[in-house]
Every structure is written in structure tokens, then in C-alpha cells.
Design a protein around this motif. Sequence first.
Motif, PDB file in Angstrom:
ATOM      1  N   THR A 263      30.748   8.002 -14.891  1.00 32.17           N
ATOM      2  CA  THR A 263      31.380   8.905 -15.997  1.00 32.17           C
ATOM      3  C   THR A 263      30.460   9.095 -17.291  1.00 32.17           C
ATOM      4  N   LEU A 264      30.956   9.936 -18.012  1.00 35.29           N
ATOM      5  CA  LEU A 264      30.139  10.246 -19.218  1.00 35.29           C
ATOM      6  C   LEU A 264      30.351   9.242 -20.391  1.00 35.29           C
ATOM      7  N   PRO A 265      29.548   9.193 -21.213  1.00 35.20           N
ATOM      8  CA  PRO A 265      29.992   8.146 -22.461  1.00 35.20           C
ATOM      9  C   PRO A 265      31.161   8.637 -22.970  1.00 35.20           C
ATOM     10  N   ASP A 266      31.700   7.711 -23.809  1.00 33.86           N
ATOM     11  CA  ASP A 266      32.935   8.227 -24.788  1.00 33.86           C
ATOM     12  C   ASP A 266      32.448   9.057 -25.804  1.00 33.86           C
ATOM     13  N   GLY A 267      33.294  10.204 -26.032  1.00 35.16           N
ATOM     14  CA  GLY A 267      32.700  11.315 -26.822  1.00 35.16           C
ATOM     15  C   GLY A 267      32.250  12.365 -26.298  1.00 35.16           C
ATOM     16  N   CYS A 268      31.908  12.313 -24.914  1.00 34.13           N
ATOM     17  CA  CYS A 268      31.297  13.379 -24.241  1.00 34.13           C
ATOM     18  C   CYS A 268      32.260  14.062 -23.193  1.00 34.13           C
ATOM     19  N   VAL A 269      32.196  15.238 -23.101  1.00 32.10           N
ATOM     20  CA  VAL A 269      33.345  15.833 -22.200  1.00 32.10           C
ATOM     21  C   VAL A 269      32.287  17.084 -21.565  1.00 32.10           C
ATOM     22  N   LYS A 270      33.021  17.438 -20.284  1.00 36.57           N
ATOM     23  CA  LYS A 270      32.328  18.412 -19.519  1.00 36.57           C
ATOM     24  C   LYS A 270      33.013  19.691 -19.939  1.00 36.57           C
ATOM     25  N   TYR A 271      32.246  21.050 -19.950  1.00 37.33           N
ATOM     26  CA  TYR A 271      32.646  22.144 -20.277  1.00 37.33           C
ATOM     27  C   TYR A 271      33.624  22.842 -18.943  1.00 37.33           C
ATOM     28  N   SER A 272      34.319  23.588 -19.369  1.00 39.83           N
ATOM     29  CA  SER A 272      35.472  24.139 -18.374  1.00 39.83           C
ATOM     30  C   SER A 272      35.571  25.559 -18.741  1.00 39.83           C
ATOM     31  N   GLY A 273      35.512  26.693 -18.307  1.00 35.94           N
ATOM     32  CA  GLY A 273      36.008  28.122 -18.671  1.00 35.94           C
ATOM     33  C   GLY A 273      35.018  29.186 -18.871  1.00 35.94           C
ATOM     34  N   GLU A 274      35.502  30.247 -18.871  1.00 38.25           N
ATOM     35  CA  GLU A 274      34.380  31.469 -18.846  1.00 38.25           C
ATOM     36  C   GLU A 274      33.196  31.554 -19.901  1.00 38.25           C
ATOM     37  N   TYR A 275      32.077  31.695 -19.721  1.00 38.06           N
ATOM     38  CA  TYR A 275      31.079  32.087 -20.677  1.00 38.06           C
ATOM     39  C   TYR A 275      31.125  33.480 -20.816  1.00 38.06           C
ATOM     40  N   THR A 276      31.724  33.992 -21.961  1.00 38.53           N
ATOM     41  CA  THR A 276      31.919  35.221 -22.027  1.00 38.53           C
ATOM     42  C   THR A 276      30.881  36.403 -22.374  1.00 38.53           C
ATOM     43  N   ALA A 277      29.781  35.683 -22.870  1.00 36.84           N
ATOM     44  CA  ALA A 277      28.635  36.464 -22.980  1.00 36.84           C
ATOM     45  C   ALA A 277      27.716  36.805 -21.682  1.00 36.84           C
ATOM     46  N   GLY A 278      28.271  36.214 -20.439  1.00 31.68           N
ATOM     47  CA  GLY A 278      27.296  36.485 -19.302  1.00 31.68           C
ATOM     48  C   GLY A 278      27.990  36.793 -18.163  1.00 31.68           C
ATOM     49  N   ASN A 279      27.518  36.156 -17.028  1.00 34.27           N
ATOM     50  CA  ASN A 279      28.402  36.340 -15.589  1.00 34.27           C
ATOM     51  C   ASN A 279      28.787  35.091 -15.009  1.00 34.27           C
ATOM     52  N   SER A 280      29.030  34.217 -15.774  1.00 29.50           N
ATOM     53  CA  SER A 280      28.967  32.747 -15.465  1.00 29.50           C
ATOM     54  C   SER A 280      30.323  31.904 -15.928  1.00 29.50           C
ATOM     55  N   ALA A 281      30.955  31.014 -15.366  1.00 30.69           N
ATOM     56  CA  ALA A 281      32.030  30.010 -15.931  1.00 30.69           C
ATOM     57  C   ALA A 281      31.759  28.764 -15.674  1.00 30.69           C
ATOM     58  N   TRP A 282      31.953  27.833 -16.662  1.00 28.57           N
ATOM     59  CA  TRP A 282      31.724  26.545 -16.426  1.00 28.57           C
ATOM     60  C   TRP A 282      32.806  25.761 -15.818  1.00 28.57           C
ATOM     61  N   SER A 283      32.474  24.737 -14.948  1.00 30.32           N
ATOM     62  CA  SER A 283      33.455  24.089 -14.109  1.00 30.32           C
ATOM     63  C   SER A 283      32.973  22.442 -14.159  1.00 30.32           C
ATOM     64  N   GLU A 284      34.071  21.680 -14.538  1.00 25.41           N
ATOM     65  CA  GLU A 284      33.887  20.178 -14.407  1.00 25.41           C
ATOM     66  C   GLU A 284      33.193  19.743 -13.211  1.00 25.41           C
TER      67      GLU A 284
END
Length: 349
Positions: free
Chosen positions: A52-73
Motif C-alpha cells: 500500500t502507498l504511504p499515508d497521505g499518498c493516493v492514486k489518481y482516477s479519472g480523465e486526463y482532459t488534455a489528452g487521450n488517456s484516463a487514470w485508473s487506480e
Amino acid sequence: MRRKSYLAAAAAMFAATVMAGAPAVAASATTPVAAKKSSWTLHSEVNFNGSTLPDGCVKYSGEYTAGNSAWSESNAVMSGGELKLEVEKKKTDGQPYTTGGVGCWSWGQTYGKFEIKAKVPAGKGINSYITLSPSKDSSNALTSIELLAPDQDTAYVSNGYGKSSEQAFSERNFADKKFHTYTIEWAPKHLLVRLDGQEIFYSTKSYKGSRWISMATTTGDELTGKPSSKTKLPAAFTITQMKIYRYTGVKPTPGKTLSVGTDDTVVGATPTASGSPGATATPTATSTAAAASAESGSSGSSGGRKLTGGIWPWLIGGSIMAVSAIAILSYPNRKKQPPRRQPQQPSTR
């Protein structure tokens, strides 16, 4: 006889003087020189040995609006002491590519040194980021290293210091399937970027507010382009170590590289999301397509390549990436919101 006695007495006096002074000379030779105090003190170190990630760090999730990709946990994976931010051709949130990102939004601090040991994926259309993002919304407050490695290996540096921004690029051999250390030194009048200890960017202009560190991959914006048929996917931006230092107040040794390209017109992008986790930001920025075609004769050059003037396309891409990430961070159980005030620092690891 008297002359000989006089000469003997003079010689004896000289010898006595030399002998008397000898201990003082020896003592001064062994006196240690006071070492200069360091500008940085280690605050936290992460080696990604857990699951697991350290406390205070989180994974991205959602669309990258400037390109052709989206983040997924699921594209930010920890295994075997490595954090892998994967890029793959897979549809997510209506985008054809899925990527990974991690933001330590509660690790905000003013000034510091940040060291990331990482391996960059090679191939056209992959952008790997190391970014310092402002704890509070502020245009031109983003400092970022964007690592692209299609046919040539190029590190793009954006230094946002609040009032405006500076940009430069540096061609180095960082996409050789080896791990390299990327360092950002940030002090009150100092912003320096190193690759394996070698300076690639230096400026005396520095942002004064709190910022937090993040790492991510994207694709499809004006700077990066889309993956080609020769780009091997899936690929991953692999991080094995992250060290964060605090500033001690001792002025760091200045760099030598001149910063190139200052653009007072860049305003970045402003997120207008409602603040609910998972909401996508609606950035407002000048068209990157128009920006990419704008050129200035006073923008400087390096290695025969001319830097783009006007609105810097990679800065806009990075700015949109950052504000989009801020707005669509995926929090545990999707219940926690980003703090309105600066949170406490993480414990040393």
C-alpha cells in the motif's frame, strides 16, 4: 675568537626560536576546518516495499482532459519494492488509453529537496511526470519534469514561480532501461534540477508557497502525441525510491545552467470541479494547438533545437495534467476531501 663566539650565539638563538615556534605550527596544521552546514535534512524516505502507498499518498482516477488517456487506480501498482505507473491501450472513462498516477497531497511543504529514483518507459506517446503542485490553487505555481523518450530522450522542465513561468529542455540518456535519480532542489531563491547529479536546469526564481509531490503517466496531449505502432504497451514508469528533504535555512550552492524561456502570459488551467471526489476539472487555457505553432526568436536554443516561444505547449499540458489530477484524486472509500488548510507532514519512514 670573539667573532666565532658571536656567530655561535646567534645560531643558538635562531635554533631556539625555530624550536619554540614548531609546536604552534604543528597545532595549527591539525586544526579542523569547520564544515558548511547542509541546506537539507532528510524528512521522509519511501522504498515502496509494502503493498500500500504511504499515508497521505493516493492514486489518481479519472480523465486526463488534455489528452487521450484516463487514470485508473489499478494502473498504479506496488510490488517487489517498486511502484509502477502503467500505460496500456485500454478504454477508461471514454478514453482509449489508461495510465497511472500517485499524488502525495498531504505532504505539502515550502522548499525542500526531492529525489526520485526511477526508470522511464521508452516509446513515442508516453509522458512520465515528476511534479511539485501547489497546495492552494495558483496559476504558474507548477514545477515539473516531463520525461519523453520516443526517438530521442528529452527532459522538459517547467519552473512556475507564481508570477510567471520558465521552461527548458535537456537531452540526456535516461531511457536506457536503467534507473536514474531525478532531483529537484527548491529554496527561497533557488530552483535546480539534476539528473544523476548532473545539473540540467537552474534558476534564481522560486515559488514561495506550499507544494506537494506527485508522479504520473499520460498520453495524447500536444507535447506527447499518441503512441505509435512501434511503442510497446503496456509500459510502466517505475519508481523504486523517493526521498524528501526539508530546507534548513542554509543557502544552497548555486547552479550554473542558465534558464531559458520566460513566459509571463502563461496562466495554466483553473479547475472548476465541484470538489466531490471523482469530479473532472474543466480547465481553461489557450489552445495548445495554437501554442505549439507559436515561435519566438528570443526563446533560446540547445543542441540545435529551437525552443518554442509564446505559450509553451508542454507547460500547458503539464498544468492541465496537474489541475486535473488535483480535482480527480481518488481518496480511500471516496469519502475524504483534500484539506483546505495545509496538513501535517508525514512521519519519517
